[in-house]
Design a protein around this motif. Structure first.
Motif: not given
Length: 103
Positions: A26-36, A87-90
């Motif tokens: 879930v965190r990876r999906r959220r971070d990916s969305a934030i990155f986008n 997001a990249d750091d996370r």
């Protein structure tokens, strides 16, 4: 609580904890969305910055509108870069944790 991942759906009863890997997905999906989202803010701000002088010089917008649009575009670019960096750091931290877990 129901958490839907790409491959499975995990149902946790009230009071039970969900598996750790589910939280990581879930965190990876959220971070990916934030990155986008960050990239979209940067692209939108850049488009405004590039179009703003052309619109001003052609007389389609006033000086106040051009100044305001430029200020908002610069804020969008700065905030987009911050979102991308965070997001990249996370995501890097999660990748390192996965590598350590595998080893």
């Amino acid at each position: 609580m129901v958490v839907n991942t790409k491959c499975t759906t995990i149902v946790a009863q009230k009071g039970e904890s969900m598996p750790l890997d589910c939280y990581e997905k879930v965190r990876r999906r959220r971070d990916s969305a934030i990155f986008n989202l960050g990239y979209c803010l940067i692209a939108g701000g850049a488009a405004i910055v590039l179009a703003n002088p052309l619109l001003f010089l052609s007389g389609n917008v006033s000086a106040a509108t051009a100044t305001t649009a430029g200020g908002l575009a610069s804020v969008a670019i700065v905030y987009g870069r911050k979102l991308c960096k965070d997001a990249d750091d996370r995501l890097d931290d999660a990748a390192k944790a996965d590598e350590e877990e595998i080893e």
